[in-house]
Write a protein that holds these residues in place. Structure first.
Motif, PDB file in Angstrom:
ATOM      1  N   GLU A  15       0.828  -1.205   0.000  1.00 10.51           N
ATOM      2  CA  GLU A  15       0.000   0.000   0.000  1.00 10.51           C
ATOM      3  C   GLU A  15       0.865   1.259   0.000  1.00 10.51           C
ATOM      4  O   GLU A  15       0.542   2.253  -0.663  1.00 10.51           O
TER       5      GLU A  15
ATOM      6  N   GLN B 113       0.631   4.013  -2.847  1.00 15.22           N
ATOM      7  CA  GLN B 113       0.308   5.389  -2.465  1.00 15.22           C
ATOM      8  C   GLN B 113       1.343   6.364  -3.026  1.00 15.22           C
ATOM      9  O   GLN B 113       0.993   7.473  -3.456  1.00 15.22           O
TER      10      GLN B 113
ATOM     11  N   GLN C 273       0.582   6.908  -6.571  1.00 10.02           N
ATOM     12  CA  GLN C 273      -0.635   7.733  -6.648  1.00 10.02           C
ATOM     13  C   GLN C 273      -0.311   9.208  -6.412  1.00 10.02           C
ATOM     14  O   GLN C 273      -0.757  10.088  -7.164  1.00 10.02           O
TER      15      GLN C 273
ATOM     16  N   GLY D 191      -6.924   5.934  -6.707  1.00  5.24           N
ATOM     17  CA  GLY D 191      -7.081   5.223  -5.441  1.00  5.24           C
ATOM     18  C   GLY D 191      -7.095   3.716  -5.578  1.00  5.24           C
ATOM     19  O   GLY D 191      -7.070   2.999  -4.577  1.00  5.24           O
TER      20      GLY D 191
END
Length: 385
Positions: free
Chosen positions: A72, A76, A79, A111
């Motif tokens: 994650e 992230q 992103q 997301g």
């Protein structure tokens, strides 16, 4: 105004040139003990050098939030880079309630990058690279944590797929730079054919040199002149860790010492005191362990890379440690059952004393801990054989 960081521009420029020169670069793995200046170099020197060399740099520290899955954290970071580069368009699009953005001709819900029903990590990186018209340089700090979860391990393979895709002739390229505080742990990412970055170069990251000490002395802000010879000697003794120098300086800032000879002796004592305090803090955690937890940690420290937690011989070593700690034969044998060992390993992992790869390999978290335990008399020779 004093410089906040000691920069190693020449080394960063050399690294960046070598990394960017090879269009089929397999990735670079840099190993150095924790708190020796590795992260500062990555963020303050290498990242800017890679940017100057024409790359879009994405930086992620897998140590920054240990409660979040490494996968994650990587997703992230990608992103954030996409949203930062889209700037005002991204903000206006999000404010209007639309979550899918057009990047490099690809529609992306930022997301959902890397998730089961979202765009793949490879596609997201390719879209970002294509939209910018330049290669991506992804720096993963403390990369060994990626293999502590299934999702993290899968993300490494996703990055390999992204590297293979972006390094094709119709894209601009992807360069991967992975750092780690343990060479042995970092090697797990590239030592076997079933690992994502098999055979990528693994090198020891150079520790801070005398130039750092000269810079530190010049920036000291003390009422007396620090002697670089004294500081260099204590810096080496402290394992090339800047924090010990900085802590000693902070202690002396309010000492009102103006005599250089007195001040340098006090500085040396302050470094020694900081090292003692850090060591004692780590040893206090070990002394608080249950007998089986302490026995497991000690056996790990003795066996190192050969540690096999549930082999019969290892179970016998736990019992040996427990007897040395004062248990009788029956108590030691009962405590050294595999189920108790499993619970002890989980507790040690929770206390951040040990590290566990998703595939079941265990190692001590801080590579200097075995030496610290040995120097404190916690690893009697009788237990080593």
């Amino acid at each position: 105004m004093p410089e906040r960081f000691y920069h190693r521009h020449a080394m960063a420029t050399t690294y960046a040139a070598k990394i960017m020169a090879d269009p089929l670069h397999p990735g670079l793995f840099l190993a150095a003990p924790r708190r020796t200046g590795k992260t500062t170099f990555m963020r303050e020197d290498l990242a800017p050098a890679l940017q100057l060399a024409g790359a879009e740099v994405i930086y992620v520290d897998l140590w920054s939030n240990r409660q979040t899955d490494p996968a994650e954290l990587i997703n992230q970071a990608v992103q954030v880079s996409i949203e930062r580069n889209l700037g005002l368009i991204a903000k206006l699009t999000k404010q209007s309630g639309v979550v899918k953005l057009k990047v490099g001709g690809v529609e992306i819900d930022t997301g959902s990058i890397g998730k089961a029903k979202g765009i793949t990590l490879a596609a997201a990186l390719a879209a970002l690279s294509d939209s910018l018209g330049k290669p991506i340089a992804l720096i993963i700090d403390e990369a060994q944590h990626a293999v502590t979860t299934t999702a993290g391990s899968n993300t490494l393979f996703a990055l390999k797929a992204a590297r293979d895709e972006l390094n094709g002739s119709h894209h601009h390229g992807l360069r991967l730079i992975c750092t780690g505080s343990s060479r042995d742990k970092l090697a797990m990412l590239r030592n076997s054919r079933d690992q994502a970055f098999f055979n990528a170069p693994l090198v020891n990251f150079p520790h801070l040199d005398r130039g750092y000490v000269d810079w530190f002395c010049a920036q000291s802000r003390l009422d007396f002149a620090l002697d670089p010879e004294v500081v260099w000697s204590k810096f080496v003794e402290a394992g090339y860790r800047p924090e010990a120098m900085q802590a000693a300086r902070e202690v002396l800032e309010y000492s009102m010492i103006v005599d250089s000879a007195v001040g340098n002796a006090a500085f040396a004592d302050a470094v020694d005191e900081h090292v003692r305090e850090m060591s004692e803090s780590a040893l206090a955690v070990i002394r608080s362990l249950t007998p089986i937890q302490a026995a497991v940690l000690k056996v790990m420290a003795v066996q190192g890379k050969d540690y096999a937690p549930f082999e019969l011989a290892t179970l016998g070593k736990y019992a040996d440690m427990l007897r040395l700690a004062g248990m009788n034969e029956a108590q030691a044998q009962e405590a050294a059952y595999a189920q108790n060992v499993q619970q002890a390993l989980a507790a040690l992992q929770e206390k951040a004393l040990i590290w566990k790869a998703e595939r079941g390999v265990y190692a001590i978290e801080e590579q200097g801990l075995p030496d610290l335990m040995r120097n404190a008399g916690m690893l009697p020779d009788a237990s080593a054989n």
